[in-house]
Design a protein around this motif. Structure first.
Motif, mmCIF file in Angstrom:
data_model
loop_
_atom_site.group_PDB
_atom_site.id
_atom_site.type_symbol
_atom_site.label_atom_id
_atom_site.label_comp_id
_atom_site.label_asym_id
_atom_site.label_seq_id
_atom_site.Cartn_x
_atom_site.Cartn_y
_atom_site.Cartn_z
ATOM 1 N N GLY A 42 46.793 48.655 32.284
ATOM 2 C CA GLY A 42 47.575 47.487 31.925
ATOM 3 C C GLY A 42 46.865 46.221 32.397
ATOM 4 O O GLY A 42 46.133 46.239 33.401
ATOM 5 N N VAL A 43 47.075 45.118 31.694
ATOM 6 C CA VAL A 43 46.439 43.855 32.078
ATOM 7 C C VAL A 43 46.888 43.441 33.478
ATOM 8 O O VAL A 43 46.090 42.932 34.281
ATOM 9 C CB VAL A 43 46.762 42.755 31.053
ATOM 10 N N THR A 44 48.160 43.645 33.786
ATOM 11 C CA THR A 44 48.662 43.299 35.116
ATOM 12 C C THR A 44 47.953 44.108 36.199
ATOM 13 O O THR A 44 47.627 43.578 37.275
ATOM 14 C CB THR A 44 50.176 43.543 35.203
ATOM 15 N N THR A 45 47.671 45.365 35.915
ATOM 16 C CA THR A 45 46.954 46.209 36.872
ATOM 17 C C THR A 45 45.541 45.691 37.095
ATOM 18 O O THR A 45 45.054 45.631 38.236
ATOM 19 C CB THR A 45 46.899 47.665 36.373
ATOM 20 N N VAL A 46 44.880 45.297 36.013
ATOM 21 C CA VAL A 46 43.527 44.742 36.136
ATOM 22 C C VAL A 46 43.554 43.458 36.956
ATOM 23 O O VAL A 46 42.702 43.225 37.825
ATOM 24 C CB VAL A 46 42.912 44.479 34.753
ATOM 25 N N LYS A 47 44.538 42.619 36.677
ATOM 26 C CA LYS A 47 44.660 41.360 37.424
ATOM 27 C C LYS A 47 44.815 41.632 38.916
ATOM 28 O O LYS A 47 44.226 40.941 39.754
ATOM 29 C CB LYS A 47 45.854 40.570 36.898
ATOM 30 N N THR A 48 45.580 42.659 39.254
ATOM 31 C CA THR A 48 45.760 43.030 40.659
ATOM 32 C C THR A 48 44.445 43.504 41.268
ATOM 33 O O THR A 48 44.097 43.130 42.403
ATOM 34 C CB THR A 48 46.814 44.139 40.789
ATOM 35 N N VAL B 45 36.140 48.029 37.736
ATOM 36 C CA VAL B 45 36.600 46.694 37.323
ATOM 37 C C VAL B 45 35.544 45.653 37.666
ATOM 38 O O VAL B 45 35.228 44.776 36.858
ATOM 39 C CB VAL B 45 37.945 46.360 38.000
ATOM 40 N N LEU B 46 34.983 45.743 38.867
ATOM 41 C CA LEU B 46 33.964 44.792 39.309
ATOM 42 C C LEU B 46 32.760 44.816 38.381
ATOM 43 O O LEU B 46 32.202 43.758 38.029
ATOM 44 C CB LEU B 46 33.538 45.123 40.742
ATOM 45 N N SER B 47 32.344 45.992 37.957
ATOM 46 C CA SER B 47 31.220 46.114 37.037
ATOM 47 C C SER B 47 31.484 45.360 35.742
ATOM 48 O O SER B 47 30.604 44.663 35.222
ATOM 49 C CB SER B 47 30.954 47.593 36.743
ATOM 50 N N LEU B 48 32.695 45.453 35.232
ATOM 51 C CA LEU B 48 33.023 44.819 33.952
ATOM 52 C C LEU B 48 33.239 43.312 34.120
ATOM 53 O O LEU B 48 32.965 42.544 33.192
ATOM 54 C CB LEU B 48 34.260 45.485 33.351
ATOM 55 N N VAL B 49 33.717 42.901 35.277
ATOM 56 C CA VAL B 49 33.789 41.460 35.556
ATOM 57 C C VAL B 49 32.384 40.873 35.528
ATOM 58 O O VAL B 49 32.144 39.806 34.953
ATOM 59 C CB VAL B 49 34.464 41.198 36.926
ATOM 60 N N ALA C 126 41.059 45.887 30.612
ATOM 61 C CA ALA C 126 42.217 46.769 30.476
ATOM 62 C C ALA C 126 42.034 47.743 29.320
ATOM 63 O O ALA C 126 42.312 48.942 29.438
ATOM 64 C CB ALA C 126 43.483 45.932 30.275
ATOM 65 N N GLU C 127 41.522 47.224 28.214
ATOM 66 C CA GLU C 127 41.300 48.082 27.042
ATOM 67 C C GLU C 127 40.207 49.108 27.321
ATOM 68 O O GLU C 127 40.332 50.279 26.950
ATOM 69 C CB GLU C 127 40.934 47.224 25.837
ATOM 70 N N ARG C 128 39.153 48.681 27.991
ATOM 71 C CA ARG C 128 38.028 49.574 28.270
ATOM 72 C C ARG C 128 38.431 50.707 29.226
ATOM 73 O O ARG C 128 37.984 51.852 29.060
ATOM 74 C CB ARG C 128 36.881 48.758 28.874
#
Length: 216
Positions: free
Chosen positions: A182-188, A162-166, A176-178
């Protein structure tokens, strides 16, 4: 209902934003301000949940207005509206407490999504704006180390992805798509990364990712 204050020195821009917001069933426009002084006054009289804030305005600009509004009501969320030549103003706005940045040429759906995300405590950034902010932050800094900076202990393998994609400038929905999450999971994951690295917003986290070698 999300209460929104519109701040821009151009009446036509404000009118367009009002029409867009009022077409959404969950958004209510509390007022319009043509400059920073008026924005501060309106925010005090009828506190909004979210402020859409222009940066360049006569008198008190968007940076000063953001500082004053948040000093009086820290729970208010300020999303800066920016043009491509406003890069020099974005970091001061971030320092003033803005929670997100949106390009003025953003699609209507993107703007409404940014309002909702800001109201929910997220940090909405147009991907292009985020990439420019990260690039500007790195221009005068030393080259990133060859490998990831492991000074932030406890980052899991999924959080590293996730950090890499941020750092690459992707939004939560794109991440989330990549990663098939879920978007909520990514947000967490993003919230956890901010806590583990000590960075309070998405721009700082993205800069950390690039400087630390977490992203290509």
């Amino acid at each position: 209902m999300i209460r929104v204050l519109l701040v821009d020195d151009q009446q036509l821009v404000r009118a367009g934003l009002r029409m867009l917001c009022e077409a959404a069933p969950d958004i209510e426009v509390t007022g319009e301000a043509e400059n920073g002084q008026r924005a501060v006054a309106l925010a005090g009289q009828d506190p909004p949940d979210v402020v859409l804030m222009d940066i360049r305005m006569p008198g008190l600009d968007g940076i000063g207005a953001t500082e004053r509004i948040l000093a009086a009501r820290p729970s208010t969320k300020v999303v800066v509206l920016t043009t491509f030549d406003d890069d020099d103003h974005l970091y001061p706005a971030l320092g003033a407490g803005a929670c997100g940045f949106l390009a003025k040429d953003a699609a209507p759906a993107e703007l409404l999504d940014a309002i909702r995300r800001a109201a929910s405590g997220d940090s909405p950034f147009s991907p292009g704006v985020l990439r420019r902010l990260v690039g500007r932050a790195l221009e005068n800094r030393a080259a990133a180390p060859a490998g990831p900076d492991r000074s932030a202990a406890g980052i899991t393998e999924r959080e590293a992805e996730v950090l890499s994609l941020v750092g690459a400038g992707l939004s939560n929905a794109e991440i989330a798509e990549r990663l098939y999450l879920g978007v909520t999971t990514v947000k967490t994951h993003v919230a956890n990364l901010m806590a583990k690295t000590g960075h309070g917003n998405r721009v700082q986290l993205a800069v950390f990712a690039v400087r630390g070698g977490w992203t290509d």
